[in-house]
Enzyme design. Structure first.
Site, short mmCIF file in Angstrom:
data_model
loop_
_atom_site.label_atom_id
_atom_site.label_comp_id
_atom_site.label_asym_id
_atom_site.label_seq_id
_atom_site.Cartn_x
_atom_site.Cartn_y
_atom_site.Cartn_z
N LYS A 198 0.83 -1.22 0.00
CA LYS A 198 0.00 0.00 0.00
C LYS A 198 0.86 1.27 0.00
O LYS A 198 0.66 2.20 -0.80
CB LYS A 198 -0.91 -0.01 1.23
CG LYS A 198 -1.56 1.32 1.55
CD LYS A 198 -2.56 1.74 0.49
CE LYS A 198 -2.86 3.21 0.58
NZ LYS A 198 -4.02 3.62 -0.16
N GLY A 249 -1.08 17.38 -2.78
CA GLY A 249 -1.82 17.49 -1.53
C GLY A 249 -2.55 16.19 -1.22
O GLY A 249 -2.28 15.15 -1.81
N CYS A 252 -2.72 11.31 1.55
CA CYS A 252 -2.15 9.99 1.25
C CYS A 252 -0.79 10.12 0.60
O CYS A 252 0.23 9.77 1.18
CB CYS A 252 -3.11 9.24 0.33
SG CYS A 252 -4.78 9.27 0.95
N1 SAJ Z 1 -1.28 15.29 -8.85
C1 SAJ Z 1 -0.43 15.98 -9.72
N2 SAJ Z 1 -0.14 15.42 -10.92
C2 SAJ Z 1 -0.64 14.21 -11.32
C3 SAJ Z 1 -1.49 13.51 -10.44
C4 SAJ Z 1 -1.79 14.07 -9.20
O1 SAJ Z 1 0.05 17.07 -9.41
O2 SAJ Z 1 -0.33 13.79 -12.45
C5 SAJ Z 1 -1.60 15.86 -7.53
C6 SAJ Z 1 -3.10 16.07 -7.29
O3 SAJ Z 1 -3.52 17.30 -7.82
C7 SAJ Z 1 -3.18 16.02 -5.78
C8 SAJ Z 1 -2.13 14.96 -5.42
O4 SAJ Z 1 -1.25 14.90 -6.54
O5 SAJ Z 1 -2.83 17.24 -5.18
C9 SAJ Z 1 -2.67 13.58 -5.12
O6 SAJ Z 1 -3.80 13.32 -5.94
P1 SAJ Z 1 -4.11 11.92 -6.62
O7 SAJ Z 1 -5.35 12.15 -7.41
O8 SAJ Z 1 -2.94 11.42 -7.37
O9 SAJ Z 1 -4.29 10.90 -5.43
P2 SAJ Z 1 -5.15 10.91 -4.06
O10 SAJ Z 1 -4.26 11.41 -2.97
O11 SAJ Z 1 -6.46 11.56 -4.22
O12 SAJ Z 1 -5.39 9.32 -3.86
C10 SAJ Z 1 -4.27 8.46 -3.77
C11 SAJ Z 1 -4.48 7.29 -4.76
N3 SAJ Z 1 -3.25 6.52 -4.86
C12 SAJ Z 1 -2.68 6.23 -6.07
O13 SAJ Z 1 -3.11 6.65 -7.12
C13 SAJ Z 1 -1.47 5.37 -6.05
C14 SAJ Z 1 -5.65 6.43 -4.30
O14 SAJ Z 1 -5.78 5.29 -5.13
C15 SAJ Z 1 -5.43 5.98 -2.83
O15 SAJ Z 1 -6.53 5.23 -2.36
C16 SAJ Z 1 -5.31 7.23 -1.99
O16 SAJ Z 1 -4.16 7.97 -2.45
C17 SAJ Z 1 -5.10 6.80 -0.53
O17 SAJ Z 1 -6.04 7.00 0.26
O18 SAJ Z 1 -4.06 6.22 -0.20
#
Ligand code: SAJ
Length: 403
Positions: A198, A249, A252
């Site tokens: 995880k 942000g 996770c």
């Molecule tokens: N972000 C970027 N560029 C990208 C992708 C995301 O800048 O290409 C930023 C987003 O804007 C955000 C942050 O990263 O600020 C995280 O967003 P996210 O959409 O990538 O992920 P989370 O935090 O909403 O959810 C993640 C997910 N993990 C993965 O994709 C490996 C989700 O599947 C998990 O369940 C969740 O963490 C968790 O609870 O652990």
């Protein structure tokens, strides 16, 4: 299924699976120590915004889900409580998990299985949870959640998931609980491997976002369009670069990699650096805002930050890049001067936070798009006449400046 499941912790991560199981015929009681939250759920209030959640809530209520502030006697407990980390030591603070398990132990039979869904650093169950059992034969499992805010309901049903258990029989039992609604593959393993996999998943994403963010610095310096560079590079069959943005942000991806750095400081230079790059991105944004203000002769009071949440179309502001940026601005004495607006955030989190887009736009000449909410994606004309610094690459046009 003739089992009672008690889901402990009814926040962003606990509520959706509790509702999903109940909607699929499992007998579910949801417990949270926050009596106010429980009272709201008992009053049929859907406590956060997520597409499809109100419908799911209705189905679960029709099927008899109960909410209670008291821990229940049940066959299976699913613990979904927060796991903060200590910002100094970079290690997990398991206090909510251990408190929840201690509360469960007061009411459960020895035949119960306690499943931890919260993300925990590898080894937490053996180190902090197992000793709480004493000599009781209660079994433990770890079934880390994987759902992404913004698409939780779909992902709950369709994602593959992991169940780490003490023995194969327990693994099968917990698999059957999740199989009540999960159509993805449910992989059985041991507890420690489930914990590690995880954290590794979120760390992988953090490192890849850091690479994209670093490319945004290089391309800016080189006077190039980073999105075009990535678009072209991604035509290669084995390249899939993520999207640069204003920072990382959420609770996770910006937290979990620290668990590995905290526990293995000498073995994690790459993970540590990626975290630092992503944590430093709001500073890059601040520097870019200053450049635009200077080039367009715009004063700080006429600068507006659009979006306070950590990503689009959610109402979660935890570790949000905009809040990080505001903190940075505060240290430059300008944090209280900029205008702020987010259609998903009703609570006041910053001075000059507007409650309508119209009054926000009235107050600014430069709009910094920090979050790509659908409102702007669907109506880019809302920003006509403004200078726009779009950190999410959702807008086009002569007045739009990209990362
Ligand atoms: N972000 C970027 N560029 C990208 C992708 C995301 O800048 O290409 C930023 C987003 O804007 C955000 C942050 O990263 O600020 C995280 O967003 P996210 O959409 O990538 O992920 P989370 O935090 O909403 O959810 C993640 C997910 N993990 C993965 O994709 C490996 C989700 O599947 C998990 O369940 C969740 O963490 C968790 O609870 O652990």
């Amino acid at each position: 299924m003739d089992l009672t499941v008690n889901v402990v912790g009814l926040g962003y991560i606990g509520l959706p699976p509790a509702l999903m199981m109940a909607a699929h015929g499992v007998r579910v009681v949801g417990t949270d120590y926050n009596r106010d939250l429980v009272a709201r759920l008992q009053g049929n209030e859907v406590t956060f915004e997520e597409e499809g959640l109100p419908d799911l809530f209705r189905q679960a209520v029709e099927n008899g889900i109960r909410f209670s502030a008291d821990y229940q006697r049940a066959d299976v407990y699913i613990v979904s409580v927060p796991t903060p980390y200590n910002k100094t030591t970079r290690k997990i603070d398991p206090c909510y998990v251990t408190a929840a398990v201690q509360a469960v132990l007061k009411v459960c039979d020895d035949s119960a299985v306690i499943v931890i869904e919260s993300t925990i650093s590898p080894g937490t169950i053996d180190r902090c949870v197992r000793p709480l059992l004493g000599n009781r034969p209660i079994r433990l499992a770890h079934a880390p959640e994987r759902i992404i805010p913004g698409n939780m309901i779909y992902e709950l049903v369709h994602n593959s998931r992991t169940v780490g258990a003490d023995d194969p029989e327990t693994g099968e039992l917990i698999r059957s609980v999740y199989a009540s609604f999960c159509q993805g593959e449910i992989v059985l393993t041991d507890v420690r491997t489930a914990e590690m996999s995880k954290v590794v998943e979120n760390t992988y994403r953090d490192i890849n976002i850091a690479f994209a963010n670093e490319l945004s610095h290089i391309c800016h310096e080189a006077g190039m369009d980073v999105y075009e560079v990535i678009r072209i590079a991604n035509r290669h069959p084995r390249v899939n670069i993520l999207t640069p943005g204003p920072g990382v942000g959420g609770h996770c991806i910006s937290v979990d990699p620290w668990f590995l750095v905290g526990d293995y400081p000498d073995l994690t230079p790459l993970i540590h650096t990626a975290r630092s790059v992503n944590d430093g991105q709001p500073e890059f944004i601040l520097q870019r805002i200053h450049e635009v203000m200077k080039a367009r002769n715009i004063g700080v009071t006429r600068v507006g930050l659009y979006g306070l949440t950590y990503k689009e179309d959610v109402d979660d502001v935890r570790e949000s890049p905009t809040l990080q940026l505001l903190d940075l601005m505060d240290s430059h004495l300008s944090g209280g001067l900029v205008q702020v607006y987010d259609p998903f955030v009703k609570r006041t989190l910053a001075p000059n936070q507007h409650d309508s887009l119209a009054s926000f736009l009235e107050a600014c000449d430069l709009v910094v798009v920090m979050v790509g909410h659908s409102e702007l994606r669907e109506h880019p004309e809302l920003l006509d006449g403004k200078v726009v610094f779009d950190t999410r690459n959702i807008l086009t046009g002569g007045n739009v400046i990209h990362l």
